[in-house]
Every structure is written in C-alpha cells, then in structure tokens.
Design an enzyme around this catalytic site. Structure first.
Site, short mmCIF file in Angstrom:
data_model
loop_
_atom_site.label_atom_id
_atom_site.label_comp_id
_atom_site.label_asym_id
_atom_site.label_seq_id
_atom_site.Cartn_x
_atom_site.Cartn_y
_atom_site.Cartn_z
N SER A 121 5.59 29.31 -8.37
CA SER A 121 4.25 30.27 -9.05
C SER A 121 3.48 30.73 -7.51
O SER A 121 3.52 30.16 -6.65
CB SER A 121 3.40 28.76 -9.88
OG SER A 121 2.39 29.63 -9.87
N TYR B 86 -1.12 20.85 -9.69
CA TYR B 86 -0.47 21.38 -9.63
C TYR B 86 -0.27 22.07 -8.95
O TYR B 86 1.18 22.06 -7.97
CB TYR B 86 -0.86 22.56 -11.25
CG TYR B 86 0.06 23.93 -11.15
CD1 TYR B 86 1.38 23.02 -12.09
CD2 TYR B 86 0.47 24.88 -11.24
CE1 TYR B 86 2.80 23.98 -12.08
CE2 TYR B 86 1.49 25.70 -11.73
CZ TYR B 86 2.29 25.89 -11.91
OH TYR B 86 3.79 26.37 -12.05
#
Length: 253
Positions: A138, A151
């Site tokens: 990501s 995250y």
C-alpha cells in the site's frame, strides 16, 4: 520464465473480494491457471464458477491452513507465481488510543500471513526452476498519516519483508515484486476498517475518482508479464487526484 507448453500458474491470496478477486479474473483472462484462496468458501466457489479458477479455502493466519494450501498447490500442478494480496486495515485511532487487538490482527494478517505463504511456496517456485513473489502492500507502506499508525506499521513491515527477500534471493531466478496502491474503492476495505459504518467508508472516496480493483489487477498482471530478466521492484499506483497519503484533490474529477 522457462519455455513451457502449459500456462503459468499463480496462487492469489485474499481472493474472495476486491483486488484479489479482480486479480484472479485478470490472470484467468490472460491465460493463467490460478489457485484462489481466502477464508470465505462461498465466495470462492462463486469465483470458481465465474472464472474456472481452482479454489482452496484457507486462513493465512493459520499454520495448519497454509500447510494444507501449499500441499494442495503442489499436488495439483505446482506454482510459477504467488500474489500475496490478503491484508487489510482496522480502525483509524491515534497511537495514544490505538486498540492493541486491532494492531495485532493487522500484523498477523498483513505481515505474518504474507510470511507464512511466502515461506510455504518458495520451495514450489524453486521446483519450477523460476518464479515470482508479488506482494501487494500500500502507499501506507511508504508514508505515514494521522490515525493510521497501526496499518502503516504493518504495511511498512510487509514492505521490508519483500525488499529483504529480494536481496536475499539475488542470484536465483525468482523475482520479488511490490505493488503499492493508493486509494482503491473496493466493496469492503473501508467498510471493514470502520466496522461496517457505510457512511464513514463512503466519505473516503467522495469528491474524486479513486482507483478500482481492476486498475490494480491490471498493474499486477503487467508486472508478472515482463520478460524473465526484468524485475519490477516497485510500482506505486495512485488515483490522479491523490498526491500522497494525506493530499487528495476532492474537486469531482
């Protein structure tokens, strides 16, 4: 990759929805044989009926499940590539208020799950004589943002896993590829992150055109289709409107 008369075969994790399911569809359309895995057997069966992919339900946070998955892949034809796509985000709390269980779950899924699968399939790739390890991280693996430490910490660790693996395998005919998407509007990512709050999830994508799962699947397929001597170390793919993790032009385009 070595010359062969049979299609290349890929394992795709997190294949029950979103980027994983789109990747299965794209690779099948490109002529790949695909083993699709995820926890939800009903969704996998529907994907198999749609695409002709082989499916095997498994939880990549379980040693026993991953062992069974690897045994299935070996018994049914071996492997040329793995797409480590399974992952996800939970919550958007500050570091001060972060939920330890959510952090632990994100690390188990994004990092240790990728590690389990990669360790399990490396012998299969070597048996084939060459192969690809692709990790979907990501843009959270490349930058921070307020409320995202759980995250971003997990995705940074996953990026270091793939980068270190590439250095450790140098000299072997195994490519290690990282695809790092920015904002992708899938049916579940933000909904899961915000515990089913559909209104909050929708606001993530308001005012601009985010990526779709098919955009990322196309990027994945492109990296895997490069000539064998070409390693695409990293692709960062974002919506045009997104400059970085915290800067999005919400102007309606």
């Amino acid at each position: 990759m070595p010359m062969t008369t049979t299609p290349r075969r890929a394992l795709v994790t997190g294949a029950s929805s979103g980027i994983g399911a789109a990747t299965v569809r794209r690779l099948r359309a490109d002529g790949w044989q695909v083993v699709a895995t995820a926890r939800r057997a009903d969704r996998l069966e529907a994907l198999a009926a749609e695409t002709g992919a082989d499916v095997f339900p498994a939880d990549i946070t379980s040693d026993a499940d991953v062992d069974a998955l690897v045994a299935h892949v070996r018994a049914t034809g071996g492997l040329d590539a793995v797409v480590n796509n399974a992952g996800g985000a939970l919550g958007q709390d500050t570091v001060e208020e972060g939920d330890l269980e959510q952090w632990r779950t994100m690390y188990e899924l994004n990092v240790l799950g990728t590690l389990r699968v990669t360790q399990g399939v490396l012998p299969l790739l070597r048996e084939r004589g060459a192969g690809d390890v692709l990790v979907v991280t990501s843009t959270a693996a490349h930058g921070a943002y307020p409320g995202g430490a759980g995250y971003t910490a997990a995705k940074h660790a996953e990026r270091m896993l793939s980068t270190t693996l590439r250095w450790e395998l140098v000299g072997e005919p195994i490519r290690v590829i990282e695809v790092a998407p920015g904002a992708v509007a899938t049916e579940e990512f933000s909904l899961v992150r915000f515990a089913g709050d559909a209104e909050r999830a929708a606001k993530v994508y308001e005012g601009y055109q985010p990526l779709q799962a098919d955009d990322v699947a196309e990027t994945i397929a492109w990296t895997l289709s490069r000539p064998a001597h070409v390693n695409v170390d990293l692709v960062v793919v974002r919506p045009r409107a997104q400059a970085n993790n915290t800067t999005i032009a919400r102007t309606g385009v």
